[in-house]
Design an enzyme around this catalytic site. Structure first.
Site, PDB file in Angstrom:
ATOM      1  N   SER A 191       0.822  -1.217   0.000  1.00 23.09           N
ATOM      2  CA  SER A 191       0.000   0.000   0.000  1.00 23.09           C
ATOM      3  C   SER A 191       0.849   1.257   0.000  1.00 23.09           C
ATOM      4  CB  SER A 191      -0.905   0.019   1.230  1.00 23.09           C
ATOM      5  OG  SER A 191      -1.765  -1.070   1.185  1.00 23.09           O
ATOM      6  N   GLN A 192       0.216   2.331  -0.428  1.00 21.10           N
ATOM      7  CA  GLN A 192       0.812   3.675  -0.400  1.00 21.10           C
ATOM      8  C   GLN A 192       1.274   3.973   1.043  1.00 21.10           C
ATOM      9  OE1 GLN A 192      -2.429   6.294  -1.080  1.00 21.10           O
ATOM     10  NE2 GLN A 192      -1.197   8.148  -1.158  1.00 21.10           N
TER      11      GLN A 192
END
Lengths: 791, 234
Positions: free
Chosen positions: B85-86
């Site tokens: 994920s970011q």
């Protein structure tokens, strides 16, 4: 000589059929690879090809016309080769672009440009052949234009029929075959040199080879299909193509269905299969052989409709894969009526429920929700809508798709189908920033207030949980007992009730909250007299959709775009408001391409020599034809029960009747007809603007054959006169200044190109009636420009 | 010719000098800037979360071809249709469960192991379940190598949680689902938080914070995100 004419007419007919068919094919391919809004780009690319062909013709006419037969055949064959090769090349892993990635990866902008260029080539080659024939035999323009429009109309209908049997990757071969046969016909009646023989052999080989090498169309990696196919034990069950799109179903141990189920549920979530149209998921179906229904639907907010009262009859609109049918069956609804426009989904749902004991109590209608509501007069105890914003576009992806089942008029029609104590149920996924639920509340409030009822009573309630808000609306007020039943239902399943009357009543300690506390504040404003002031101040468009502007999922305003960029940065925008932005980008892109490929080359070689009045004339009729066609498609969309056939029938009638008009134009000798014809069209459009919706409404319940007769008369009359201005003007140019014909053809092409995306953007702002007025005004401008010049 | 040689020599000295002046962990600067520019300005204020984000070498958790963008403001593919994920989302989810040093946390969807490493910096123990064996084994090896001995990884279906170690003080789910799996709610301690992306697995989802109370379960919808689908093995 007659043989020559016949050869050209037949080959032109086949080429035109191939061109329009290739447009439809590319639209389907792009709808699968990307999304349908990218598909509309194909129309602009095709028209761009037509415009650019005029420019090429203006520059090269001396050479091309000198050896017309040879170049005409060559162009037809090259267009057939590029028709089969361009979709294969643009679908290859190194050239296929991704809509989402063009916002963050410049490589995909290059791929998009390459795709447009590769799609452009077959159109420009085919259009050059058509334009050449118009210039070569300008004295027979009426007949040639007739063959062109007749072929286009027939091509649209034939390709739509082929979509039932042929997979999308093989459709370009069908289109190319038309061109190949056209070339062969022309060649056999007018044999040319051996170069053409070689080219024939090459074309034939490429077509055969394409059948074997054309790969399956791969959807974007951001589409549901691409994700689902990677799930554990994913297995493809059904693949069927149709004009409604490519339907596929997948089963996997990882797919489970329990949308919006209560958090009190402790049962195992049952396994399910998933159906897709053009790579986007459209609904679930049970795969558990022991249990044919989804039992957990009883723990979802929609179940309240049956908790308040037993509903003997239920209408399920846009039933998709039939999930709502399961709830109605579980709640013992005895007469269930469903509507689903996609015949493949419709038959899949039927087959899933076929072996169950329930089949006899379900009446399946293969029609659109709106058509059913307009044509059927039965009343129901419950009407269930599909969840809004789930499969029908929560992210503004479908901003430019007409949703005529989510307009104020559609909800009013649905309400009129309720029995006195009936209930209308509309689930809506909660989005953020808030858009869909707010627009839905505003719409339902409008429908209720339209009844002239006592606003102190409660006609609308909502049930909110962790990801959905479900609205329930009645014709008669909810009784106190029903309201207390709602509260009990919510308490037992941990939902939050929202009671809408003069002041919105909500729980002071809600179970499900959102990141900010503004949602209920907005709800209050939207159901108050202040809503007129609220719409312009809210950063997104939440004013209800109407039949005139049926774009429920269009929310974007400049202020909203700023908010989205601030909150989610530019890379996040495609996930929210892609549809409108792409239409805007397409428009700018097409204008830049149009100027570069059409206007600029003509300027450079000093060939744009037409008089201002002639330029205005061809520009105006180019814009007007496209706009009028779009409005007619919109007007007849609901009428034909079936949007795909509606488009095919309307385009078919319009093109064929315009073709007849062109044919007749040959017999018109007076120069005044040049300004009289567009004036007459503007006059007819004015009459249609007032009368057509009325006549469509009163003939709505007619049988299909009568409806086709009605359309033939109305669209046919208009189409006939719409077919006059172009050939009349070309014929006049052939007498006065033949050299300017290619420039006139290019001008007309350029403005037709620009008009297509512009019309979409305009319809959002001014509605379809406004668009119709613009169409009429464009014809008036054409008439005036010639009238003032001649007088 | 002479001048060309001198210029080339000067250029080599400059370049060599620049290379020599690079810190040992050349990603430290990128990590620091990730925290300062991407995470801190977006309302991530929990000191423990910020410290963990500034410490864990994210570039080791991404495939070699993506090392150069490991600290960029976006997700990175890690194979098998999954992503890491970011950075902001990892920090956001970590802060959301209000982690404390004595916490036992369940993570569903180990993926690269990055989220587990961040949690391991803050809490007592992390139990992580991954359905894809290749990913789980790879994450296990990497976390062992980085001495995260308080992370326990199991290859299994995340839908059922990790019953043997329940109840958990907090649960982080890093895969989207249209439902909140009932076994996970059961394995959450009363008063505990679970953060999960819910919504259509293939479109935009929302991070939902679930809080289990004495007699009720409440939710708070946080922000829209996009995660890979929640998978079940059987």
């Amino acid at each position: 000589m007659k043989k020559d004419y016949f050869a050209l007419d037949v080959s032109l007919f086949l080429l035109s059929a191939a061109v329009i068919g290739f447009q439809l094919t590319l639209m389907q391919i792009l709808s699968i690879q990307q999304w349908s809004h990218m598909a509309s780009m194909v129309i602009s690319i095709a028209l761009l090809g037509f415009g650019a062909s005029g420019t090429l013709l203006a520059i090269l006419k001396k050479y091309l016309l000198k050896q017309f037969d040879k170049y005409y055949t060559t162009l037809l064959l090259l267009s057939a080769i590029t028709m089969v090769l361009s979709p294969i090349l643009t679908g290859s892993s190194w050239l296929q672009f991704d809509t989402y990635l063009i916002f963050i990866n410049s490589g995909h902008i290059f791929r998009l440009i390459m795709t447009c260029l590769l799609y452009f080539i077959p159109f420009v080659l085919a259009a050059l052949a058509i334009g050449m024939s118009f210039t070569y035999q300008a004295d027979r323009i009426g007949r040639l234009y007739f063959a062109n429009l007749l072929g286009s109309g027939a091509g649209a209908i034939i390709t739509v029929l082929f979509m039932w049997k042929i997979m999308p990757q093989h459709l370009p071969l069908i289109n190319a075959s038309f061109t190949l046969v056209g070339a062969l016909f022309f060649y056999l009646l007018k044999p040319q040199n051996s170069t053409c023989k070689l080219l024939f052999t090459l074309t034939f080989c490429v077509c055969i080879m394409s059948f074997y090498i054309a790969p399956d169309i791969q959807p974007s990696e951001y589409k549901s299909w691409s994700k689902a196919i990677r799930l554990p034990q994913a297995k493809i069950q059904t693949v069927q193509n149709s004009p409604y799109g490519l339907v596929q179903t997948i089963s996997s141990s990882a797919i489970r269905y329990a949308p919006s189920v209560s958090l009190t549920n402790t049962e195992t979530i049952p396994q399910a299969g998933l159906a897709f149209v053009n790579g986007e998921s459209v609904g679930y179906f049970p795969t558990d052989s022991t249990n044919k229904l989804f039992p957990l639907l009883q723990c979802t907010p929609v179940a309240l409709a049956y908790q308040l009262k037993h509903r003997k009859s239920t209408l399920i609109l846009q039933s998709g894969m039939g999930e709502q049918i399961h709830l109605a069956l579980l709640k013992n609804s005895k007469q269930i009526t469903t509507t689903e426009v996609n015949p493949v989904l419709h038959s899949l749902t039927k087959s899933f429920l076929n072996n169950t004991k329930y089949n006899s109590q379900i009446l399946f209608n293969n029609s659109s929700a709106r058509s059913f509501l307009k044509q059927d007069s039965t009343t129901f105890d419950a009407i269930l809508f599909p969840a809004i914003g789930s499969f029908y576009g929560s992210s503004g992806l479908y901003a430019l798709q007409e949703q005529n089942w989510l307009t104020i008029e559609a909800f009013m029609e649905a309400r009129d189908h309720l029995t006195n104590d009936g209930i209308l149920c509309v689930p809506c996924w909660l989005d953020y920033p808030y858009r869909s639920p707010l627009k839905l509340i505003a719409t339902l409030d409008e429908v209720i207030k339209n009844q002239n009822i006592d606003t102190t009573e409660t006609y609308l309630i909502g049930v909110k949980n962790w990801n959905q808000i479900t609205f329930f609306m009645k014709r008669t007020p909810f009784s106190d007992e029903e309201i207390s039943q709602t509260t009990e239902f919510c308490d037992s399943l941990l939902f939050d009730p929202l009671i809408f009357n003069n002041s919105l009543l909500v729980d002071v300690n809600p179970i499900h909250t959102t990141a900010d506390t503004l949602f209920n504040h907005y709800n209050k404003q939207l159901t108050s007299a202040q809503k007129g002031k609220f719409y312009p101040t809210y950063p997104f468009r939440v004013k209800p959709a109407t039949d005139n502007k049926p774009y429920f999922f269009h929310f974007l305003k400049p202020a909203g775009l700023n908010k989205l960029i601030n909150d989610f940065n530019i890379a996040g925008i495609p996930y929210f408001e892609l549809g409108y932005l792409l239409a805007l980008i397409t428009f700018l892109f097409i204008v830049v391409f149009g100027v570069s490929f059409i206007i600029l080359p003509l300027k450079i070689v000093n060939q744009l020599k037409i008089k201002p009045s002639v330029f205005n004339y061809f520009a105006a009729i180019g814009i007007a034809y496209m706009i009028t066609e779009m409005v007619l498609i919109h007007q007849f969309n609901i009428y034909f029960d079936n949007p795909v056939y509606a488009v095919a029938i309307i385009i078919g009638i319009l093109l064929i009747s315009s073709g007849i008009g062109s044919y007749i134009s040959e017999k018109i000798r007076t120069k005044n007809s040049l300004w009289i014809a567009p004036l007459l069209i503007a006059f007819i459009i004015g009459i249609y603007l007032i009368c057509l919706p009325y006549f469509i409404n009163i003939t709505m319940a007619f049988t299909l054959s009568y409806k086709i007769i009605f359309s033939l008369v109305t669209i046919g009359c208009l189409g006939f006169v719409m077919g006059l201005p172009f050939p009349l003007a070309i014929k006049q140019l052939s007498i006065e200044n033949k050299d300017t014909i290619p420039s006139a053809w290019a001008t007309n092409g350029f403005f037709s190109v620009a008009a297509t995306p512009l019309a979409i953007l305009l319809s959002i702002e001014i509605g379809f009636s406004g668009l119709f007025i613009i169409g009429a005004c464009s014809y008036l401008l054409a008439s005036f420009s010639i009238f003032s010049a001649t007088s | 010719m002479k001048y060309t040689f001198i210029i080339q020599l000067l250029w080599i000295i400059l370049v060599y000098g620049h290379v020599q002046s690079q810190p040992v962990d050349k990603f430290e600067k990128a990590r620091k800037s990730m925290v300062q520019d991407q995470i801190n300005p977006r309302d991530i204020t929990d000191k423990a979360t910020l410290a963990a984000m500034g410490k864990v070498p994210r570039h080791l958790f991404v495939p070699s071809g993506y090392v150069s963008i490991a600290y960029k403001d976006g997700p990175v593919p890690i194979g098998y249709g999954q992503t890491i994920s970011q950075p902001f989302i990892v920090a956001y989810m970590t802060q959301a469960i209000k982690p404390k040093p004595n916490y036992k946390v369940l993570e569903i969807g180990t993926g690269s192991g990055y989220q587990a490493a961040i949690l391991a910096e803050i809490v007592d123990s992390v139990f992580s379940v991954e359905i894809i064996p290749e990913l789980g084994d790879k994450a296990k090896k990497l976390l062992n190598k980085l001495d995260y001995d308080n992370v326990h990884i199991k290859i299994d279906d995340g839908y059922f949680g990790w019953k043997e170690h329940a109840p958990f003080d907090a649960i982080i789910v890093t895969a989207a689902a249209t439902y909140i799996p009932p076994p996970l709610i059961e394995q959450l301690k009363t008063g505990g938080y679970m953060i999960i992306p819910v919504g259509h697995p293939f479109q935009v989802q929302k991070l939902v914070m679930v809080q289990k109370k004495e007699k009720k379960i409440s939710t708070r919808t946080m922000l829209p995100v996009r995660f890979v689908p929640f998978t079940r093995s059987k």
